[in-house]
Design an enzyme around this catalytic site. Structure first.
Site, PDB file in Angstrom:
ATOM      1  N   SER A 135       0.848  -1.193   0.000  1.00  0.00           N
ATOM      2  CA  SER A 135       0.000   0.000   0.000  1.00  0.00           C
ATOM      3  C   SER A 135       0.884   1.242   0.000  1.00  0.00           C
ATOM      4  CB  SER A 135      -0.863   0.043   1.268  1.00  0.00           C
ATOM      5  OG  SER A 135      -1.528   1.291   1.366  1.00  0.00           O
ATOM      6  N   TYR A 148      -1.994  -0.443  10.458  1.00  0.00           N
ATOM      7  CA  TYR A 148      -2.041  -0.764   9.030  1.00  0.00           C
ATOM      8  C   TYR A 148      -0.786  -0.266   8.302  1.00  0.00           C
ATOM      9  CZ  TYR A 148      -3.690  -0.976   4.197  1.00  0.00           C
ATOM     10  OH  TYR A 148      -3.814  -1.248   2.855  1.00  0.00           O
TER      11      TYR A 148
HETATM   12  N1  LIG Z   1      -8.689  -0.406  -1.612  1.00  0.00           N
HETATM   13  C1  LIG Z   1      -7.662   0.330  -1.292  1.00  0.00           C
HETATM   14  O1  LIG Z   1      -7.774   1.561  -1.237  1.00  0.00           O
HETATM   15  C2  LIG Z   1      -6.334  -0.302  -1.020  1.00  0.00           C
HETATM   16  C3  LIG Z   1      -5.207   0.525  -1.012  1.00  0.00           C
HETATM   17  C4  LIG Z   1      -3.959  -0.031  -0.784  1.00  0.00           C
HETATM   18  C5  LIG Z   1      -3.849  -1.383  -0.562  1.00  0.00           C
HETATM   19  N2  LIG Z   1      -4.960  -2.171  -0.566  1.00  0.00           N
HETATM   20  C6  LIG Z   1      -4.769  -3.607  -0.306  1.00  0.00           C
HETATM   21  O2  LIG Z   1      -5.466  -4.367  -1.264  1.00  0.00           O
HETATM   22  C7  LIG Z   1      -5.774  -5.650  -0.705  1.00  0.00           C
HETATM   23  C8  LIG Z   1      -7.199  -5.999  -1.073  1.00  0.00           C
HETATM   24  O3  LIG Z   1      -8.065  -5.077  -0.473  1.00  0.00           O
HETATM   25  P1  LIG Z   1      -9.343  -4.479  -1.232  1.00  0.00           P
HETATM   26  O4  LIG Z   1      -9.126  -3.043  -1.393  1.00  0.00           O
HETATM   27  O5  LIG Z   1      -9.689  -5.314  -2.388  1.00  0.00           O
HETATM   28  O6  LIG Z   1     -10.435  -4.607  -0.054  1.00  0.00           O
HETATM   29  P2  LIG Z   1     -11.667  -5.619   0.156  1.00  0.00           P
HETATM   30  O7  LIG Z   1     -12.643  -5.418  -0.945  1.00  0.00           O
HETATM   31  O8  LIG Z   1     -12.083  -5.403   1.560  1.00  0.00           O
HETATM   32  O9  LIG Z   1     -11.004  -7.046  -0.020  1.00  0.00           O
HETATM   33  C9  LIG Z   1     -10.169  -7.601   0.961  1.00  0.00           C
HETATM   34  C10 LIG Z   1     -10.128  -9.084   0.754  1.00  0.00           C
HETATM   35  O10 LIG Z   1      -9.226  -9.667   1.707  1.00  0.00           O
HETATM   36  C11 LIG Z   1      -9.874 -10.787   2.272  1.00  0.00           C
HETATM   37  N3  LIG Z   1      -9.328 -11.165   3.570  1.00  0.00           N
HETATM   38  C12 LIG Z   1      -9.238 -10.426   4.705  1.00  0.00           C
HETATM   39  N4  LIG Z   1      -8.649 -11.163   5.675  1.00  0.00           N
HETATM   40  C13 LIG Z   1      -8.377 -12.372   5.132  1.00  0.00           C
HETATM   41  C14 LIG Z   1      -7.766 -13.562   5.609  1.00  0.00           C
HETATM   42  N5  LIG Z   1      -7.343 -13.684   6.881  1.00  0.00           N
HETATM   43  N6  LIG Z   1      -7.616 -14.611   4.744  1.00  0.00           N
HETATM   44  C15 LIG Z   1      -8.055 -14.533   3.478  1.00  0.00           C
HETATM   45  N7  LIG Z   1      -8.660 -13.447   2.978  1.00  0.00           N
HETATM   46  C16 LIG Z   1      -8.807 -12.380   3.792  1.00  0.00           C
HETATM   47  C17 LIG Z   1     -11.341 -10.398   2.342  1.00  0.00           C
HETATM   48  O11 LIG Z   1     -12.102 -11.572   2.466  1.00  0.00           O
HETATM   49  P3  LIG Z   1     -13.423 -11.737   3.378  1.00  0.00           P
HETATM   50  O12 LIG Z   1     -14.552 -11.577   2.410  1.00  0.00           O
HETATM   51  O13 LIG Z   1     -13.302 -13.109   3.934  1.00  0.00           O
HETATM   52  O14 LIG Z   1     -13.373 -10.667   4.441  1.00  0.00           O
HETATM   53  C18 LIG Z   1     -11.494  -9.739   0.972  1.00  0.00           C
HETATM   54  O15 LIG Z   1     -11.661 -10.710  -0.037  1.00  0.00           O
HETATM   55  C19 LIG Z   1      -5.490  -5.538   0.795  1.00  0.00           C
HETATM   56  O16 LIG Z   1      -4.259  -6.170   1.086  1.00  0.00           O
HETATM   57  C20 LIG Z   1      -5.370  -4.042   1.019  1.00  0.00           C
HETATM   58  O17 LIG Z   1      -4.534  -3.738   2.110  1.00  0.00           O
HETATM   59  C21 LIG Z   1      -6.189  -1.659  -0.789  1.00  0.00           C
END
Ligand SMILES: NC(=O)c1ccc[n+]([C@@H]2O[C@H](COP(=O)([O-])OP(=O)(O)OC[C@H]3O[C@@H](n4cnc5c(N)ncnc54)[C@H](OP(=O)(O)O)[C@@H]3O)[C@@H](O)[C@H]2O)c1
Length: 282
Positions: A135, A148
């Site tokens: 991130s 985080y």
């Molecule tokens: N969106 C942003 O602005 C942003 C920015 C920078 C980095 N990121 C990174 O991108 C990645 C994906 O996030 P996203 O933005 O797509 O958010 P999201 O829509 O909330 O997706 C997060 C995913 O991670 C899964 N997850 C959480 N804990 C888990 C575990 N212990 N084992 C397996 N799966 C797990 C969730 O599954 P469940 O359905 O089971 O909860 C969900 O599928 C993350 O690493 C986040 O830090 C996101």
């Protein structure tokens, strides 16, 4: 014709993980989509993905078993995408060590344990790519998001070390550092918030949570475009072909702006203090 690449992706129930599944399949790859609750990703089968239950915070032993199960589906894995993660909000003083442990157990240790589970297979094959979803937060300690930001900073440097360790085996790592993307990330069901304890922090808690509440649904990044760019980079195609492999691939103009500013500030500070910093040499 070369055989399709086999990708395993964690956290595909929503957001960037789900976008990766679609982007890889659209480009002719095969996907093993994984999630904590496999029922939440059954719809991905209709796209052609295989599905597998996988919680990245499980024990190493359990993750090793999952890796064997995953490898047996198509006989190999070419690309591992460590995508799963979430954000724990709360000031350093008001968050508990349990909340920090859980944050690190998913974002850092879970990611590294999942990687360890697949590394013997990739080393044996002398090829493979491991993608890490970091991130832009790794570059900026946002108040109320210390758990985080620090988890993503830890991941940044762990991946840098790993990358220099495994290049000799023909394994590449790709650390992506997204800005804000329009996913479920800031939704009530994904994020965690510490219980506020002290009035002294009320102002900052209210101000920052207000900013994130406003941001939810209005983030600048398009998850599908991000996933497509990452597939381009891995395949060396389209605009990503012919460039030097990045040590960190920033995604989104907010990430580019923030990190450029941070680098400039770091250089300015280094210059201002250089004489004194150097004065401590023997
Ligand atoms: N969106 C942003 O602005 C942003 C920015 C920078 C980095 N990121 C990174 O991108 C990645 C994906 O996030 P996203 O933005 O797509 O958010 P999201 O829509 O909330 O997706 C997060 C995913 O991670 C899964 N997850 C959480 N804990 C888990 C575990 N212990 N084992 C397996 N799966 C797990 C969730 O599954 P469940 O359905 O089971 O909860 C969900 O599928 C993350 O690493 C986040 O830090 C996101």
């Amino acid at each position: 014709m070369s055989s399709p690449q086999i990708w395993l992706i964690t956290g595909t129930s929503s957001g960037l993980g789900a976008a990766f599944v679609k982007a890889v399949i659209a480009r002719g790859g095969k996907v093993i989509a994984t999630a904590r609750n496999v029922d939440s990703i059954l719809h991905l089968k209709a796209l052609g993905a295989e599905t597998l239950q996988l919680d990245v915070s499980s024990s190493q032993e359990e993750l090793n078993k999952k890796a064997q199960e995953a490898i047996s589906i198509h006989g190999k894995i070419d690309v591992l995408v460590n995508n799963a993660g979430y954000v724990q909000f709360g000031t350093v003083e008001e968050t508990t060590i349990e909340e920090w442990n859980q944050q690190y157990q998913t974002n850092v240790f879970g990611t590294l344990n999942t990687t360890r589970a697949f590394l013997p297979h990739l080393r044996h094959n002398k090829s493979g790519t491991i993608i890490f979803n970091g991130s832009m937060a790794a570059w900026d300690g946002v108040p109320t998001a210390g758990a985080y930001c620090s988890s993503k900073a830890a991941l940044h440097y762990a991946v840098e070390s790993l990358s220099r360790e495994v290049a000799r085996f023909g394994i590449k790592t790709l650390l992506i550092e997204p800005g804000t993307f329009r996913t479920n990330f800031l939704s009530a069901q994904s994020q965690k918030r510490a219980v506020p304890k002290y009035n002294d922090y009320e102002e900052i808690n209210v101000a920052i949570s207000g900013e994130y509440d406003k941001l939810a649904g209005n983030q600048t990044g398009d998850p599908q475009k991000a996933a497509e760019l990452v597939v381009d980079v891995v395949k060396g195609e389209n605009g990503a072909g012919g460039r030097k492999w990045p040590s960190s691939l920033l995604l989104g103009s907010d990430a580019v702006d923030l990190i450029r500013k941070r680098c400039q500030e770091t250089l300015r500070e280094l210059d201002e203090w250089e004489v004194l910093s150097r004065s401590t040499d023997v």
